[in-house]
Design a protein around this motif. Structure first.
Motif, short mmCIF file in Angstrom:
data_model
loop_
_atom_site.label_atom_id
_atom_site.label_comp_id
_atom_site.label_asym_id
_atom_site.label_seq_id
_atom_site.Cartn_x
_atom_site.Cartn_y
_atom_site.Cartn_z
N UNK A 25 -7.44 41.95 -2.72
CA UNK A 25 -8.08 42.38 -3.79
C UNK A 25 -8.17 43.77 -4.48
N UNK A 26 -8.21 44.62 -3.50
CA UNK A 26 -8.38 45.97 -3.89
C UNK A 26 -6.94 46.47 -4.15
N UNK A 27 -5.85 46.01 -3.53
CA UNK A 27 -4.58 46.29 -3.96
C UNK A 27 -4.15 45.67 -5.27
N UNK A 28 -4.64 44.59 -5.47
CA UNK A 28 -4.44 43.69 -6.97
C UNK A 28 -5.13 44.59 -7.98
N UNK A 29 -6.24 44.88 -7.77
CA UNK A 29 -7.00 45.97 -8.79
C UNK A 29 -6.17 47.11 -9.03
N UNK A 69 0.58 59.20 -14.07
CA UNK A 69 -0.55 60.05 -13.74
C UNK A 69 -1.32 58.99 -12.89
N UNK A 70 -0.88 57.73 -12.78
CA UNK A 70 -1.89 56.75 -11.85
C UNK A 70 -0.69 55.67 -11.44
N UNK A 71 -0.02 56.17 -10.50
CA UNK A 71 1.05 55.17 -9.70
C UNK A 71 0.36 54.13 -9.24
N UNK A 72 1.32 52.70 -9.11
CA UNK A 72 0.81 51.73 -8.64
C UNK A 72 1.24 51.81 -6.95
N UNK A 73 0.70 50.67 -6.12
CA UNK A 73 1.11 50.52 -4.75
C UNK A 73 2.45 50.75 -4.38
N UNK A 74 3.28 50.17 -5.28
CA UNK A 74 4.82 50.02 -4.84
C UNK A 74 5.45 51.43 -5.03
N UNK A 75 4.99 52.19 -5.99
CA UNK A 75 5.66 53.49 -6.06
C UNK A 75 5.22 54.54 -5.04
N UNK A 79 4.77 65.03 -8.68
CA UNK A 79 5.15 63.94 -7.75
C UNK A 79 3.65 63.16 -7.48
N UNK A 80 2.78 62.54 -8.50
CA UNK A 80 1.66 61.87 -8.29
C UNK A 80 1.82 60.71 -7.01
N UNK A 81 2.97 60.00 -7.04
CA UNK A 81 2.94 59.14 -5.82
C UNK A 81 2.91 59.92 -4.53
N UNK A 82 3.29 60.92 -4.37
CA UNK A 82 3.39 61.78 -3.03
C UNK A 82 1.84 62.14 -2.90
N UNK A 116 -3.01 50.35 -12.60
CA UNK A 116 -1.82 51.15 -12.74
C UNK A 116 -0.76 50.74 -13.93
N UNK A 117 -0.96 49.41 -14.14
CA UNK A 117 -0.08 48.61 -15.10
C UNK A 117 -0.71 48.73 -16.57
N UNK A 118 -2.08 48.43 -16.38
CA UNK A 118 -2.73 48.10 -17.81
C UNK A 118 -3.81 49.25 -18.08
N UNK A 119 -4.13 50.28 -17.02
CA UNK A 119 -5.21 50.96 -17.15
C UNK A 119 -5.13 52.06 -18.19
#
Length: 244
Positions: free
Chosen positions: A5-9, A23-29, A205-208, A14-17
């Motif tokens: 649930x945390x990962x889904x949130x 500036x707010x990368x998703x889990x994949x990145x 490099x925000x994902x980093x 990241x997609x719709x926020x």
């Protein structure tokens, strides 16, 4: 379920926020950035560098903090003289010591280790003092009646009786040391996890940045669970303070 649930949130934010994706990368990145740092060896080198500094600083903190706390717990003049100073300095954020450390020791490993020591030694001393003060007075009177004094008293009565609380204090001191280390590495080119965070920020490099933050959390949790919690549970069971 909770992690899913945390990962889904996280992915939805990241997609719709409200923040831009860069500036707010998703889990994949973040996972890709983490895999890249593992693949080229940067992450392992940073972790080992940071843990080496942590080990040095924390070892010095224990060597200084435990005797200091023991003295404050057993010697009233020492307690009245030093406790206000120790408590006052403990309220000072550890990062505040970095400017002095850089002036005294320069841009060296000693500066960061000094910040780590100042971030944890006072917390350890206060915790040890509280542990000593919390020992059952009846136990102390019985040992005095039997003539147990000196090294036998400290090694055979006082420290074993206070050991469960001392271990909890050492765990608290370690958490302060870990935070102080990260703060010191953020402000000084040091080759550790803090430098990876700084490089990610400077290069946008925000994902980093997020990947390194997750790594810091994972390393801290592993040390707490594998080392401190294991020792703490075993000691408490041995002392009859826990049943399972």
């Amino acid at each position: 379920m909770f992690l899913a649930g945390l990962l889904a949130t996280w992915a939805l934010l990241a997609r719709y926020g409200p923040w831009p994706h860069h500036l707010f990368p998703g889990p994949k990145a973040v996972a890709e950035s983490l895999a890249a740092m593992v693949g080229d060896g940067r992450l392992w080198a940073a972790v080992t560098r940071s843990l080496g500094r942590l080990a040095q600083g924390y070892f010095l903190s224990v060597l200084i903090g435990v005797p200091l706390g023991l003295a404050m717990g057993r010697l009233r003049p020492v307690r009245h003289l030093l406790r206000p100073l120790v408590v006052g300095l403990q309220a000072l954020p550890s990062i505040c010591w970095l400017p002095l450390a850089l002036l005294w020791f320069g841009l060296t490993e000693t500066s960061i280790i000094f910040v780590v020591v100042m971030g944890s030694v006072l917390a350890i001393a206060i915790a040890v003092e509280d542990s000593i003060m919390g020992v059952d007075p009846l136990l102390l009177r019985v040992s005095s009646t039997y003539g147990i004094r000196g090294v036998r008293f400290y090694g055979g009565v006082l420290l074993p009786a206070a050991l469960p609380s001392i271990i909890t204090g050492l765990k608290l001191g370690w958490s302060f040391a870990w935070r102080a280390l990260m703060a010191g590495e953020l402000l000084y080119v040091s080759g550790g996890l803090g430098q990876l965070l700084t490089m990610g920020r400077e290069l946008m490099e925000i994902p980093q940045v997020v990947a390194v933050m997750l790594c810091i959390i994972i390393v801290g949790t592993l040390i707490d669970r594998v080392l401190f919690q294991t020792v703490e549970v075993r000691v408490r069971r041995r002392w009859g303070l826990a049943t399972s």
